[in-house]
Structure formats: structure tokens, C-alpha cells
Design an enzyme around this catalytic site. Structure first.
Site, PDB file in Angstrom:
ATOM      1  N   PRO A  26       0.810  -1.219   0.000  1.00 21.54           N
ATOM      2  CA  PRO A  26       0.000   0.000   0.000  1.00 21.54           C
ATOM      3  C   PRO A  26       0.845   1.272   0.000  1.00 21.54           C
ATOM      4  CG  PRO A  26      -0.791  -1.552   1.649  1.00 21.54           C
ATOM      5  CD  PRO A  26       0.507  -2.088   1.147  1.00 21.54           C
ATOM      6  N   ARG A  68      -1.245  -8.311 -21.810  1.00 23.14           N
ATOM      7  CA  ARG A  68      -2.008  -7.917 -23.002  1.00 23.14           C
ATOM      8  C   ARG A  68      -1.297  -6.848 -23.822  1.00 23.14           C
ATOM      9  NH1 ARG A  68      -5.810  -4.191 -23.052  1.00 23.14           N
ATOM     10  NH2 ARG A  68      -7.372  -5.671 -23.749  1.00 23.14           N
TER      11      ARG A  68
END
Length: 227
Positions: A87, A151
Site C-alpha cells: 500500500p 495484453r
């Protein structure tokens, strides 16, 4: 490209990595995955990878030693881009995905519990967060990064246009898309898309991208118009 993942829960990965576009990329030898359980590199008899924090506090902290030992076991780890999923990291965006896709080898380190021993940071190159919310561990973040990077690899989607028109690729949202039927419950496909005039269609799509980005993500619209 090779992607190595260090995780305490390697069983979370096979289902996603053996489906859809990622599966085809693997079958076409465009991507190689290596999933390592860094618990296997613990040196104590109970194979624990965490301990209580010095100075007190709630929860357990991941130890540096098993993570370091796991990194050493990876062939070519010195030249790989080593990424800590935390985080506290830089917020992950499409621009970072494009940068990661240019690497030959990236290593994703998934956290758990109350975080990492600070000394882990001595052995990584980049810290990333996928957003301002709490996850149980880094595995979901790793899968999100893997999917967004794979991708973009040459040959995975067949043509660059397949991803260059995506939302966020150029700091903007995608234009509205329609398919058959031409009318549904009184909702019609815009006439310009039925005109066959490719110039007008391209102009309409660009206008809609700007309009949608301005309405839904004014932060992106402002950023784009500052560049």
C-alpha cells in the site's frame, strides 16, 4: 517475457493464468510464469516466514530472510525488475503497465500480515500499489498487474490497435461502443455509427472520448490538456 511471483499462496494463480488471453500467450511462448512459495526458503524448523514486530504492535511482520533467499534462487534475478506490492507503493497506472511490458523479466513480491521487514526494501527496485484500499495480500494485486502487462506484449492481442483504444492507454476513457440490435427498448445506436463514413465515425469517437473523460474523470481530462 518472464514473470516470477513470490507468494505464500501459489495456489491462487493457476486458474487465472490458464484462462483466456494469458493462456494463449503462454501457449504461444510469449510469456513464461514462475510461481515461488517463499515459505520454502524459511530456514527455521517450523518454516515460518513472519514474526512479532520489534517495539511491539499488533499482527505479524514478514521476515527478510526467506524473501531474500527466494530471490537468490531465481535465475537472472540480478537483472530482473524486482517489485514489492505494498500500500505504500506508487499507484499503479496504465503508463506503468506500458513500462513494465518493456522488461524481459519482472519479479512480483506479494505481502501478507502487517507488512514487510523494512530491510526487504534493500533488495527491490520498485514499490507498487493498485489503489487506496486494503487487501488481505498481494496476490490479487499481482494478478491485476500480470493481466494488464501481458495484453501489451507484442503478438498477444494480434494488433496494437486492440489495446491502444482502451481506456487509460492515453490518459482518457474509451468511447461508447454498440453492437446489434440497432434498437433495444427504444434505445438506438447513434446514426453516425451506421453511416459508413469512417472520417465522421473517428471524429465522433474522439469527441465522445473527450466528453466522457471530462464528465467521469475530470482529473484525467485536466492532465491530458496540460500535456
Amino acid at each position: 517475457m518472464k514473470i516470477t511471483v513470490l507468494s505464500l499462496f501459489p495456489e491462487m494463480f493457476p486458474t487465472i493464468l490458464n484462462e483466456s488471453i494469458i493462456k494463449r500467450a503462454k501457449e504461444n511462448n510469449l510469456i513464461e510464469f514462475e510461481i515461488i512459495n517463499f515459505r520454502d526458503f524459511s530456514t527455521n524448523k517450523h518454516h515460518t516466514v513472519d514474526d512479532t514486530p520489534y517495539g511491539g504492535g499488533a499482527g505479524m511482520v514478514l521476515s527478510v530472510e526467506p524473501i531474500y533467499n527466494a530471490l537468490l534462487s531465481i535465475k537472472g534475478y540480478e537483472s530482473a525488475l524486482k517489485i514489492l506490492l505494498t500500500p505504500q507503493g506508487k499507484t499503479y497506472k496504465q503508463a506503468i503497465a506500458k513500462e513494465l511490458a518493456t522488461n524481459d523479466h519482472i519479479i512480483l513480491i506479494c505481502g501478507h500480515y502487517e507488512g514487510f521487514d523494512e530491510r526487504v526494501r534493500e533488495y527491490i527496485d520498485l514499490e507498487l500499489s493498485i489503489g487506496d484500499y486494503v487487501l488481505t495480500g498481494g496476490e490479487i494485486a499481482a494478478l491485476a498487474i500480470i493481466d494488464s502487462v501481458v495484453r501489451l506484449l507484442p503478438g498477444v492481442l494480434g494488433s496494437k490497435e486492440s489495446y491502444e483504444k482502451d481506456s487509460f492507454y492515453e490518459d482518457s476513457l474509451d468511447y461508447p461502443q454498440y453492437t446489434k440490435p440497432r434498437e433495444f427498448n427504444g434505445l438506438k445506436v447513434p446514426e453516425v455509427l451506421l453511416s459508413g463514413n469512417h472520417k465522421k465515425i473517428a471524429e465522433w469517437r474522439e469527441e465522445m472520448k473527450i466528453k466522457r473523460t471530462k464528465e467521469r474523470r475530470p482529473d484525467l481530462h485536466k492532465k491530458t490538456n496540460q500535456n
